[in-house]
Motif scaffolding. Structure first.
Motif, PDB file in Angstrom:
ATOM      1  N   ALA A 144      47.757  35.643  39.408  1.00  0.00           N
ATOM      2  CA  ALA A 144      47.489  34.400  38.675  1.00  0.00           C
ATOM      3  C   ALA A 144      46.490  33.593  39.481  1.00  0.00           C
ATOM      4  CB  ALA A 144      48.771  33.595  38.484  1.00  0.00           C
ATOM      5  N   HIS A 145      45.553  32.935  38.771  1.00  0.00           N
ATOM      6  CA  HIS A 145      44.664  31.960  39.408  1.00  0.00           C
ATOM      7  C   HIS A 145      45.494  30.694  39.630  1.00  0.00           C
ATOM      8  CE1 HIS A 145      41.341  34.446  38.010  1.00  0.00           C
ATOM      9  NE2 HIS A 145      40.430  33.561  38.350  1.00  0.00           N
ATOM     10  N   VAL A 146      45.817  30.381  40.857  1.00  0.00           N
ATOM     11  CA  VAL A 146      46.520  29.126  41.188  1.00  0.00           C
ATOM     12  C   VAL A 146      46.085  28.647  42.572  1.00  0.00           C
ATOM     13  CG1 VAL A 146      48.642  29.284  39.780  1.00  0.00           C
ATOM     14  CG2 VAL A 146      48.523  30.510  41.947  1.00  0.00           C
ATOM     15  N   LEU A 162      38.388  42.151  44.676  1.00  0.00           N
ATOM     16  CA  LEU A 162      39.501  42.110  43.707  1.00  0.00           C
ATOM     17  C   LEU A 162      39.401  40.961  42.715  1.00  0.00           C
ATOM     18  CD1 LEU A 162      42.544  42.761  46.101  1.00  0.00           C
ATOM     19  CD2 LEU A 162      41.135  44.430  44.871  1.00  0.00           C
ATOM     20  N   HIS A 163      38.442  40.053  42.916  1.00  0.00           N
ATOM     21  CA  HIS A 163      38.404  38.862  42.064  1.00  0.00           C
ATOM     22  C   HIS A 163      36.994  38.628  41.540  1.00  0.00           C
ATOM     23  CE1 HIS A 163      40.189  34.697  41.156  1.00  0.00           C
ATOM     24  NE2 HIS A 163      38.991  34.744  40.598  1.00  0.00           N
ATOM     25  N   VAL A 164      36.737  39.157  40.349  1.00  0.00           N
ATOM     26  CA  VAL A 164      35.439  38.960  39.713  1.00  0.00           C
ATOM     27  C   VAL A 164      35.626  39.141  38.210  1.00  0.00           C
ATOM     28  CG1 VAL A 164      34.786  41.393  40.114  1.00  0.00           C
ATOM     29  CG2 VAL A 164      33.001  39.695  39.729  1.00  0.00           C
ATOM     30  N   HIS A 165      35.083  38.212  37.439  1.00  0.00           N
ATOM     31  CA  HIS A 165      35.230  38.245  35.974  1.00  0.00           C
ATOM     32  C   HIS A 165      34.040  38.985  35.383  1.00  0.00           C
ATOM     33  CE1 HIS A 165      38.482  35.271  36.240  1.00  0.00           C
ATOM     34  NE2 HIS A 165      37.781  34.822  37.278  1.00  0.00           N
ATOM     35  N   ILE A 166      34.313  39.982  34.550  1.00  0.00           N
ATOM     36  CA  ILE A 166      33.231  40.884  34.136  1.00  0.00           C
ATOM     37  C   ILE A 166      32.094  40.132  33.430  1.00  0.00           C
ATOM     38  CG2 ILE A 166      34.378  41.686  31.980  1.00  0.00           C
ATOM     39  CD1 ILE A 166      32.114  43.729  34.392  1.00  0.00           C
ATOM     40  N   SER A 173      33.552  37.273  44.939  1.00  0.00           N
ATOM     41  CA  SER A 173      32.427  36.468  44.443  1.00  0.00           C
ATOM     42  C   SER A 173      32.779  35.649  43.196  1.00  0.00           C
ATOM     43  CB  SER A 173      31.234  37.372  44.148  1.00  0.00           C
ATOM     44  OG  SER A 173      31.566  38.310  43.139  1.00  0.00           O
ATOM     45  N   ASP A 174      33.807  36.063  42.424  1.00  0.00           N
ATOM     46  CA  ASP A 174      34.332  35.336  41.258  1.00  0.00           C
ATOM     47  C   ASP A 174      33.427  35.456  40.028  1.00  0.00           C
ATOM     48  OD1 ASP A 174      36.199  33.906  39.852  1.00  0.00           O
ATOM     49  OD2 ASP A 174      35.929  32.012  40.914  1.00  0.00           O
ATOM     50  N   ASP A 175      32.279  34.772  40.019  1.00  0.00           N
ATOM     51  CA  ASP A 175      31.341  34.832  38.884  1.00  0.00           C
ATOM     52  C   ASP A 175      29.919  34.977  39.424  1.00  0.00           C
ATOM     53  OD1 ASP A 175      33.015  34.334  36.444  1.00  0.00           O
ATOM     54  OD2 ASP A 175      33.515  32.513  37.545  1.00  0.00           O
ATOM     55  N   GLY A 208      45.050  34.627  42.816  1.00  0.00           N
ATOM     56  CA  GLY A 208      43.625  34.354  42.675  1.00  0.00           C
ATOM     57  C   GLY A 208      43.342  32.990  43.277  1.00  0.00           C
ATOM     58  N   HIS A 209      42.503  32.944  44.275  1.00  0.00           N
ATOM     59  CA  HIS A 209      42.195  31.732  45.060  1.00  0.00           C
ATOM     60  C   HIS A 209      43.366  31.401  45.999  1.00  0.00           C
ATOM     61  CE1 HIS A 209      38.470  31.079  42.901  1.00  0.00           C
ATOM     62  NE2 HIS A 209      39.114  31.163  41.764  1.00  0.00           N
ATOM     63  N   GLY A 210      44.221  30.447  45.620  1.00  0.00           N
ATOM     64  CA  GLY A 210      45.347  30.083  46.485  1.00  0.00           C
ATOM     65  C   GLY A 210      44.941  29.385  47.762  1.00  0.00           C
TER      66      GLY A 210
HETATM   67 ZN   LIG Z   1      38.319  33.649  38.933  1.00  0.00          ZN
END
Ligand SMILES: [Zn+2]
Length: 339
Positions: free
Chosen positions: A198-200, A13-17, A280-282, A222-224
């Motif tokens: 939200a990324h926090v 659910l968390h990956v920037h294209i 994986s995020d990036d 996102g993260h937390g």
């Molecule tokens: Zn991210």
């Protein structure tokens, strides 16, 4: 990847294209667009990105790589390429995020950028069976007029594959106030419900997770990961059923709070009963993958295969995909219930 991990259905659910673009894909796209990429962003062997700290990565290296993306076909290619890599590792669903304002950097019409990503998803589904939807992301360092412009872009083309709203970028304490009104405007005017995230709690501690919960109708964080520092916050996250999108390798590489897997709170969050999933995020920038994160959870944090499958189910339940798709994905993990 060993077969054991490969066969576990995965969801991310968390990956920037743009963050999925590998050095070789960046060079191929740059060449086809007739653009020079500064070779300083790559290691000497050309197989990895070279960067010096999080700010250097998300500014200089990221911008240099992303500026080679100039056409709708480039966005189709990077989405298709990433989803096929995920499918090869056993992923059944991915929910990447995109920056609306990136189309202005690339000189692409917003609709063309979105349609490129949509074609990438449709082709990857046809070739591998993987499913995907995506979210749009405000940038923390662009409040005010630029955030309003991003909101206008998002509202200009409510494609059915767009399922959520996000904000990312370097956190400062209680800094979401400047974005409260743009979130509310998009949620009100988009024409159908969107998930809210939200990324926090990545660089800054629990105060920012509380800030997000107090300001926005948050569905996911996102993260937390720094929520673990506040027992009352853990209770609140469990009470609200909020899932944390945990990105262990990203946290270790990009922020200073955790120097290694041993000090990362992934297992502590799980044991505290908070819903978490792996991400994986990036991965293009960091050299990791969703499959690697599952393997790391097993090897470094002692997750069993059945616990890993549980993390996949958490991700599917917390995804912003339509209910019928979630039911079908859960069926692929051996369960039929969404709650
Ligand atoms: Zn991210």
């Amino acid at each position: 990847m060993n077969t054991d991990i490969r066969t576990i259905p995965k969801a991310e659910l968390h990956v920037h294209i743009e963050g999925t673009v590998t050095p070789s894909t960046a060079r191929a796209i740059a060449q086809r667009n007739g653009i020079e990429i500064n070779p300083d962003i790559f290691t000497d062997d050309g197989n990895s990105y070279r960067w010096n700290g999080f700010i250097d990565l998300v500014t200089r290296v990221y911008q240099e790589m992303a500026h080679c993306l100039r056409t709708s076909s480039d966005y189709e290619l990077i989405m298709y390429d990433y989803l096929c890599r995920c499918a090869a590792e056993g992923a059944i669903y991915v929910e990447p995020s995109g920056y609306p304002g990136q189309c202005l950097v690339s000189g692409i019409d917003y609709k063309e950028m979105i349609d490129g990503m949509v074609r990438g998803i449709d082709r990857a589904r046809a070739d591998t069976g993987i499913e995907a939807r995506f979210t749009m992301t405000f940038e923390r360092h662009r409040p005010g007029v630029e955030a309003e412009r991003d909101a206008d872009l998002i509202l200009s083309y409510p494609h059915p594959y767009i399922v959520g709203l996000d904000i990312a970028g370097g956190e400062r304490e209680e800094d979401l106030g400047a974005f409260e009104s743009v979130y509310k405007r998009v949620l009100k005017d988009f024409g159908r419900p969107l998930g809210v995230r939200a990324h926090v709690g990545e660089n800054i501690g629990p105060v920012n997770v509380w800030d997000a919960l107090n300001r926005l109708p948050i569905d996911r964080i996102g993260h937390g990961v720094r929520s673990i520092e506040d027992p009352a916050l853990i209770v609140e996250l469990k009470k609200r059923g909020i899932t944390l999108e945990v990105c262990p390798t990203s946290n270790i590489l990009a922020i200073s709070n955790y120097s290694d897997y041993k000090s990362h709170p992934l297992r502590k969050l799980y044991d505290a009963g908070v819903s978490i999933c792996l991400n994986s995020d990036d991965p293009g920038l960091f050299g990791n993958s969703i499959g690697m994160e599952y393997r790391i959870a097993k090897d470094e944090f002692g997750f069993t295969n059945s616990e890993l499958l549980g993390l996949t189910r958490n991700a599917i339940r917390a995804s912003f995909a339509e209910p019928s798709l979630k039911e079908s994905l859960l069926g692929k993990t051996g369960t039929k219930k969404t709650d």
